[in-house]
Design an enzyme around this catalytic site. Sequence first.
Site, PDB file in Angstrom:
ATOM      1  N   GLU A 108      27.963  25.959 -44.502  1.00  0.00           N
ATOM      2  CA  GLU A 108      29.158  26.207 -45.318  1.00  0.00           C
ATOM      3  C   GLU A 108      30.221  25.113 -45.190  1.00  0.00           C
ATOM      4  O   GLU A 108      31.405  25.412 -45.054  1.00  0.00           O
ATOM      5  CB  GLU A 108      29.772  27.563 -44.927  1.00  0.00           C
ATOM      6  CG  GLU A 108      28.832  28.720 -45.204  1.00  0.00           C
ATOM      7  CD  GLU A 108      29.351  30.059 -44.683  1.00  0.00           C
ATOM      8  OE1 GLU A 108      29.184  31.054 -45.400  1.00  0.00           O
ATOM      9  OE2 GLU A 108      29.904  30.114 -43.573  1.00  0.00           O
TER      10      GLU A 108
HETATM   11  C1  TNX Z   1      27.904  33.572 -43.267  1.00  0.00           C
HETATM   12  S1  TNX Z   1      25.478  32.677 -41.836  1.00  0.00           S
HETATM   13  C2  TNX Z   1      28.200  32.685 -42.243  1.00  0.00           C
HETATM   14  C3  TNX Z   1      29.138  33.089 -41.189  1.00  0.00           C
HETATM   15  C4  TNX Z   1      29.748  34.431 -41.457  1.00  0.00           C
HETATM   16  C5  TNX Z   1      28.709  35.387 -41.988  1.00  0.00           C
HETATM   17  C6  TNX Z   1      29.217  36.780 -42.205  1.00  0.00           C
HETATM   18  C7  TNX Z   1      26.255  31.434 -41.741  1.00  0.00           C
HETATM   19  C8  TNX Z   1      25.497  30.298 -41.347  1.00  0.00           C
HETATM   20  N1  TNX Z   1      27.553  31.482 -42.047  1.00  0.00           N
HETATM   21  O1  TNX Z   1      30.135  32.106 -41.037  1.00  0.00           O
HETATM   22  O2  TNX Z   1      30.266  34.900 -40.274  1.00  0.00           O
HETATM   23  O3  TNX Z   1      28.215  34.887 -43.211  1.00  0.00           O
HETATM   24  O4  TNX Z   1      28.189  37.655 -42.533  1.00  0.00           O
END
Ligand code: TNX
Length: 523
Positions: free
Chosen positions: A339
């Site tokens: 992300e």
């Molecule tokens: C996605 S999974 C994220 C996390 C969040 C999560 C909440 C991932 C690699 N990144 O930063 O905590 O969703 O469900």
Amino acid sequence: MGIFRKRNYSNLKLIVALCCCGCTFDSPKIVAVSPSDIIPKVARFDPDLTNENFEVSSLKTVAYWPNSVTMQRVTTLLADSIGGTIGLRPDRVASSTVSEYELFVSLDTTDDNWKPSEYTLVVSSKSILITAGDYDGIFAGANTVRQLISHHKYDEADPSANVRIDTGTVSDWPRYEWRGAMLDVVRHFINVSDVKKYINLLSLYKLNVLHLHLTDDQGWRIEIKSWPDLTTVGGSTQVGGGDGGFYTQDQYREIVTYAHNRNVMIVPEIDFPGHINAALASYPELNCDGSAPELFTGTEVGISSLCFSDPDTWPFVKDVIREVASLTPSPYIHIGGDEAHQSDKDDYIDFIGKLEEYVQSLGYTMVGWEEIAAAEISSSTITQFWLSESYLPLAAQAKSNIIFSPSNKAYMDMKYDVDTTPGTIWAGFINMQVAYEWDPNDFLTTVPSGNAIGIEAPLWTESVTSMTEVELMSFPRLLAYAEIAWTEPSERQWNDFRSRLAAQGPILDARGVNYYRSPLIDW
Ligand code: TNX
């Protein structure tokens, strides 16, 4: 009182309740357990036909061979477990002769036919023998025994209460080498003793990886001596504005050692280049404009990025990775990579490449979330799939091994159903049946199956505020994930799992685990 033989645990509850008038199910007088009823399900159990069984209370000595440090560790674990569940701590003896000991654990280095992590368990009326070709197998066998004896909750008022184990031979080995859970200790901090409790439970179900998500926008949880404000400033809060916290390097080593003694590997994650606000808030010089942002206590994701043009950024990254590596006896360092919505794509690709090179120069294998597959990763780097199947062919092209953490199946921050608090639902509800009925094979249309090295179930803690809630969201789902990781899909059936899971209730109760009493299970 007779011995209650059983194959189906939901019947067992009834039998014990009927026969032990006046005593509760928490402290059954006599329980017969079969090695075929454990979780994860064993590959093979051949019962012997004598109808005999092994009395757990007869465990007075744990013998082992060879007399190595690892055998001492595993037998200490066994002796402690026996002491805790049976009420008497057996002696430990190093001995090369099998005879006369009730429990004998031995490493067989003479036979080349052992599969990786395979063990055998031979239960007779007199003894239990654990044999394996490697130490992973020894630990797996030991954890089978730990689980079998856990069916007993020691009753001081009635020391004659006992567990009897069906006799026969187990031959067992894992499907995958990477059998993991992930804890987000950032969004809500989880202290050392709670992490240890979690690790101990993982080991009981043969999960062998705990990935610790140590840094994020809301906090920095691992002491870095060359950048001390990361924790004193960056570790000072969490989601919702509470106190946060962090592990000193000594405390972190304590976690690593505790896990190592249970054959659980700690994989540290430092999330770069996004999820970095806590570091940016701690050091103004890490920011493009030289001024530190506020500490962040919300739950939005994708809000921050390292400043790639800043001359302090790369030395900072190297210092952090070097110090984390010095605390990491396992071969893996997780660099996040997810992300990175605020990072320029070309900068991201360059940065991941440079980071991979640095991690490798320290002698480690890099692990990253699926987005790293868009960079030019090398074949030794491991990709952790979580959301978008479009990254799988990229990972396959790079010949990268893959860990499967599909968010709609394995994210333990998803609610079980509408009534679950805490939790979220962005990836859907994950009840016990959904948690159990999936397999990495479901995603292997574009990836050679040899590249699938295992699974990992993450617990993100934006909404999970305490150990009680950590336990509620993780258990019993982790038992489903443990079985997916260990047992061949052809051997897994939901109804069979349901009845074996019901029998784990008293074990989790005895260990003080606040597990979710799923209505799909006949507890
Ligand atoms: C996605 S999974 C994220 C996390 C969040 C999560 C909440 C991932 C690699 N990144 O930063 O905590 O969703 O469900």
